[in-house]
Design a protein around this motif. Sequence first.
Motif, PDB file in Angstrom:
ATOM      1  N   PRO A  46     134.547  39.890 105.570  1.00  0.00           N
ATOM      2  CA  PRO A  46     133.865  38.597 105.621  1.00  0.00           C
ATOM      3  C   PRO A  46     133.568  38.073 104.217  1.00  0.00           C
ATOM      4  O   PRO A  46     133.242  38.850 103.313  1.00  0.00           O
ATOM      5  N   GLY A  47     133.711  36.772 104.041  1.00  0.00           N
ATOM      6  CA  GLY A  47     133.439  36.172 102.744  1.00  0.00           C
ATOM      7  C   GLY A  47     134.666  35.984 101.890  1.00  0.00           C
ATOM      8  O   GLY A  47     134.559  35.499 100.758  1.00  0.00           O
ATOM      9  N   THR A  48     135.836  36.357 102.378  1.00  0.00           N
ATOM     10  CA  THR A  48     137.068  36.205 101.608  1.00  0.00           C
ATOM     11  C   THR A  48     138.108  35.438 102.407  1.00  0.00           C
ATOM     12  O   THR A  48     138.093  35.434 103.631  1.00  0.00           O
ATOM     13  N   ALA A  49     139.006  34.804 101.675  1.00  0.00           N
ATOM     14  CA  ALA A  49     140.152  34.127 102.287  1.00  0.00           C
ATOM     15  C   ALA A  49     141.308  34.221 101.308  1.00  0.00           C
ATOM     16  O   ALA A  49     141.099  34.279 100.093  1.00  0.00           O
ATOM     17  N   TRP A  50     142.525  34.254 101.811  1.00  0.00           N
ATOM     18  CA  TRP A  50     143.675  34.308 100.896  1.00  0.00           C
ATOM     19  C   TRP A  50     144.845  33.504 101.418  1.00  0.00           C
ATOM     20  O   TRP A  50     145.033  33.345 102.619  1.00  0.00           O
ATOM     21  N   VAL A  84     148.058  37.739  91.183  1.00  0.00           N
ATOM     22  CA  VAL A  84     147.002  37.302  92.097  1.00  0.00           C
ATOM     23  C   VAL A  84     145.976  36.492  91.328  1.00  0.00           C
ATOM     24  O   VAL A  84     145.549  36.885  90.240  1.00  0.00           O
ATOM     25  N   ASP A  85     145.596  35.335  91.866  1.00  0.00           N
ATOM     26  CA  ASP A  85     144.549  34.501  91.275  1.00  0.00           C
ATOM     27  C   ASP A  85     143.277  34.654  92.091  1.00  0.00           C
ATOM     28  O   ASP A  85     143.315  34.559  93.325  1.00  0.00           O
ATOM     29  N   LEU A  86     142.180  34.885  91.407  1.00  0.00           N
ATOM     30  CA  LEU A  86     140.886  35.070  92.065  1.00  0.00           C
ATOM     31  C   LEU A  86     139.996  33.901  91.700  1.00  0.00           C
ATOM     32  O   LEU A  86     139.887  33.527  90.529  1.00  0.00           O
ATOM     33  N   ARG A  87     139.370  33.287  92.706  1.00  0.00           N
ATOM     34  CA  ARG A  87     138.478  32.173  92.401  1.00  0.00           C
ATOM     35  C   ARG A  87     137.337  32.104  93.407  1.00  0.00           C
ATOM     36  O   ARG A  87     137.411  32.650  94.508  1.00  0.00           O
ATOM     37  N   ARG A  88     136.279  31.424  92.979  1.00  0.00           N
ATOM     38  CA  ARG A  88     135.101  31.215  93.811  1.00  0.00           C
ATOM     39  C   ARG A  88     135.207  29.908  94.581  1.00  0.00           C
ATOM     40  O   ARG A  88     135.795  28.938  94.106  1.00  0.00           O
ATOM     41  N   GLU A  89     134.618  29.890  95.782  1.00  0.00           N
ATOM     42  CA  GLU A  89     134.373  28.649  96.501  1.00  0.00           C
ATOM     43  C   GLU A  89     132.896  28.611  96.835  1.00  0.00           C
ATOM     44  O   GLU A  89     132.356  29.595  97.358  1.00  0.00           O
ATOM     45  N   PRO A  90     132.204  27.523  96.516  1.00  0.00           N
ATOM     46  CA  PRO A  90     130.758  27.471  96.770  1.00  0.00           C
ATOM     47  C   PRO A  90     130.434  27.517  98.254  1.00  0.00           C
ATOM     48  O   PRO A  90     131.216  27.056  99.087  1.00  0.00           O
ATOM     49  N   GLY A  91     129.290  28.092  98.580  1.00  0.00           N
ATOM     50  CA  GLY A  91     128.854  28.179  99.962  1.00  0.00           C
ATOM     51  C   GLY A  91     129.304  29.467 100.617  1.00  0.00           C
ATOM     52  O   GLY A  91     129.748  30.406  99.965  1.00  0.00           O
ATOM     53  N   ARG A  92     129.189  29.504 101.929  1.00  0.00           N
ATOM     54  CA  ARG A  92     129.538  30.693 102.701  1.00  0.00           C
ATOM     55  C   ARG A  92     130.568  30.325 103.743  1.00  0.00           C
ATOM     56  O   ARG A  92     130.422  29.335 104.464  1.00  0.00           O
ATOM     57  N   LEU A  93     131.641  31.105 103.824  1.00  0.00           N
ATOM     58  CA  LEU A  93     132.637  30.885 104.871  1.00  0.00           C
ATOM     59  C   LEU A  93     131.979  31.037 106.228  1.00  0.00           C
ATOM     60  O   LEU A  93     131.334  32.052 106.497  1.00  0.00           O
ATOM     61  N   ARG A  94     132.129  30.035 107.074  1.00  0.00           N
ATOM     62  CA  ARG A  94     131.456  30.089 108.361  1.00  0.00           C
ATOM     63  C   ARG A  94     132.219  29.234 109.357  1.00  0.00           C
ATOM     64  O   ARG A  94     132.932  28.300 108.980  1.00  0.00           O
ATOM     65  N   THR A  95     132.086  29.545 110.613  1.00  0.00           N
ATOM     66  CA  THR A  95     132.539  28.637 111.650  1.00  0.00           C
ATOM     67  C   THR A  95     131.497  27.544 111.787  1.00  0.00           C
ATOM     68  O   THR A  95     130.332  27.758 111.448  1.00  0.00           O
ATOM     69  N   MET A  96     131.889  26.368 112.247  1.00  0.00           N
ATOM     70  CA  MET A  96     130.973  25.235 112.233  1.00  0.00           C
ATOM     71  C   MET A  96     130.596  24.819 113.641  1.00  0.00           C
ATOM     72  O   MET A  96     131.121  23.885 114.216  1.00  0.00           O
ATOM     73  N   LEU A  97     129.655  25.573 114.246  1.00  0.00           N
ATOM     74  CA  LEU A  97     129.183  25.239 115.580  1.00  0.00           C
ATOM     75  C   LEU A  97     128.369  23.964 115.517  1.00  0.00           C
ATOM     76  O   LEU A  97     127.414  23.837 114.819  1.00  0.00           O
ATOM     77  N   ALA A  98     128.237  23.401 116.209  1.00  0.00           N
ATOM     78  CA  ALA A  98     127.467  22.182 116.326  1.00  0.00           C
ATOM     79  C   ALA A  98     128.377  21.012 116.358  1.00  0.00           C
ATOM     80  O   ALA A  98     129.341  21.159 115.835  1.00  0.00           O
ATOM     81  N   ALA A 215     146.855  30.000 105.747  1.00  0.00           N
ATOM     82  CA  ALA A 215     145.693  30.666 105.157  1.00  0.00           C
ATOM     83  C   ALA A 215     145.095  31.677 106.133  1.00  0.00           C
ATOM     84  O   ALA A 215     145.111  31.477 107.348  1.00  0.00           O
ATOM     85  N   THR A 216     144.566  32.750 105.593  1.00  0.00           N
ATOM     86  CA  THR A 216     143.821  33.744 106.363  1.00  0.00           C
ATOM     87  C   THR A 216     142.355  33.640 105.962  1.00  0.00           C
ATOM     88  O   THR A 216     142.028  33.657 104.776  1.00  0.00           O
ATOM     89  N   VAL A 217     141.475  33.513 106.946  1.00  0.00           N
ATOM     90  CA  VAL A 217     140.043  33.377 106.682  1.00  0.00           C
ATOM     91  C   VAL A 217     139.288  34.500 107.384  1.00  0.00           C
ATOM     92  O   VAL A 217     139.499  34.752 108.578  1.00  0.00           O
ATOM     93  N   ASN A 218     138.410  35.158 106.644  1.00  0.00           N
ATOM     94  CA  ASN A 218     137.615  36.260 107.186  1.00  0.00           C
ATOM     95  C   ASN A 218     136.174  35.809 107.409  1.00  0.00           C
ATOM     96  O   ASN A 218     135.354  35.843 106.507  1.00  0.00           O
ATOM     97  N   TYR A 219     135.899  35.325 108.613  1.00  0.00           N
ATOM     98  CA  TYR A 219     134.534  34.970 108.981  1.00  0.00           C
ATOM     99  C   TYR A 219     133.750  36.241 109.310  1.00  0.00           C
ATOM    100  O   TYR A 219     134.337  37.301 109.542  1.00  0.00           O
ATOM    101  N   ALA A 220     132.438  36.119 109.353  1.00  0.00           N
ATOM    102  CA  ALA A 220     131.617  37.256 109.771  1.00  0.00           C
ATOM    103  C   ALA A 220     131.973  37.678 111.192  1.00  0.00           C
ATOM    104  O   ALA A 220     131.889  38.860 111.534  1.00  0.00           O
ATOM    105  N   GLU A 221     132.399  36.708 112.019  1.00  0.00           N
ATOM    106  CA  GLU A 221     132.721  37.008 113.411  1.00  0.00           C
ATOM    107  C   GLU A 221     134.118  37.584 113.594  1.00  0.00           C
ATOM    108  O   GLU A 221     134.453  38.066 114.679  1.00  0.00           O
ATOM    109  N   GLY A 222     134.962  37.507 112.563  1.00  0.00           N
ATOM    110  CA  GLY A 222     136.318  38.026 112.677  1.00  0.00           C
ATOM    111  C   GLY A 222     137.304  37.226 111.846  1.00  0.00           C
ATOM    112  O   GLY A 222     136.965  36.191 111.260  1.00  0.00           O
TER     113      GLY A 222
END
Length: 284
Positions: A46-50, A84-98, A215-222
């Motif tokens: 969780p918290g990473t994407a590539w 490999v390039d490593l970089r930050r994205e502000p905020g937290r990777l999350r699904t957007m319920l609402a 893209a592959t995204v690693n949310y806390a939920e999976g």
Amino acid sequence: MSRPFRLAATAVALLAALAAATASATSAAAAPAPQHRQLSALAQTPGTAWTVDPVTGRTTVTLDDTVTEQQAARLRDDLRGTAVDLRREPGRLRTMLAGGDAIYGSTARCSLGANARRGTTYYLITAGHCTNTSADWWTDSAHTIAIGVRTASSFPSNDFGLIRYTSKLEHPSAVNTYPGLLQLYGTGSAYVGQAVCRSGATTGVRCGTVTALNATVNYAEGTVTGLIRTNICAENGDSGGPLYTTGGILLGILSGGTGNCTTGGTTYYQPIGEILSVYGLTIP
């Protein structure tokens, strides 16, 4: 919500494997073949994407705010000298319920992505992390006007779900552009650099460009794979909304992202073609 990032001992093996996978699919100009072919735990952290650039073969790994500076520094050291390039994205990777219009489950508020049909049966498509939360859906928070019932849901791995219309609500093949409707004329595949917009119940219409594919995204939920990445912002409640061109071509539905619409953000979308293929649907 997000779990702390844990740097796996085999992080380098993962990134080498990513580079190797690209090398075999593109050219010898990509990173050298790795010593290990098996993906490490980082692939599902969780918290990473590539993403992998299809032209250069370079892998970009992004870290959200849940990854500490100490952990990021360790990863930079491990990756020194690799493609490999490593970089930050502000905020937290999350699904957007609402897209468009708001839809309400028993505990979640999301956005309608597209209306579709199989024969004479009509469905709405939205994010799977939304449909996972509720079997019944309404047009309002008071749950007075019913839309229909969940008939399919896929999350994680994918992020899409179906709600079958059980009411007599109109379901045009269009996107709410706040105000007015944009008629959809078909579906398409996104490409890097493409000018696109998205519509959502929380932040309305926002536009930008496609910045990466697959893209592959690693949310806390999976983990969710095969997503479109853009530089468009979104916020909670926009999930499931449509990604489209101003010419009325539907490209995908919103899965999640980082940031917000005050400071900016990055968003990820499930391609619409996969959804239609999996469920045997057409866009009216």
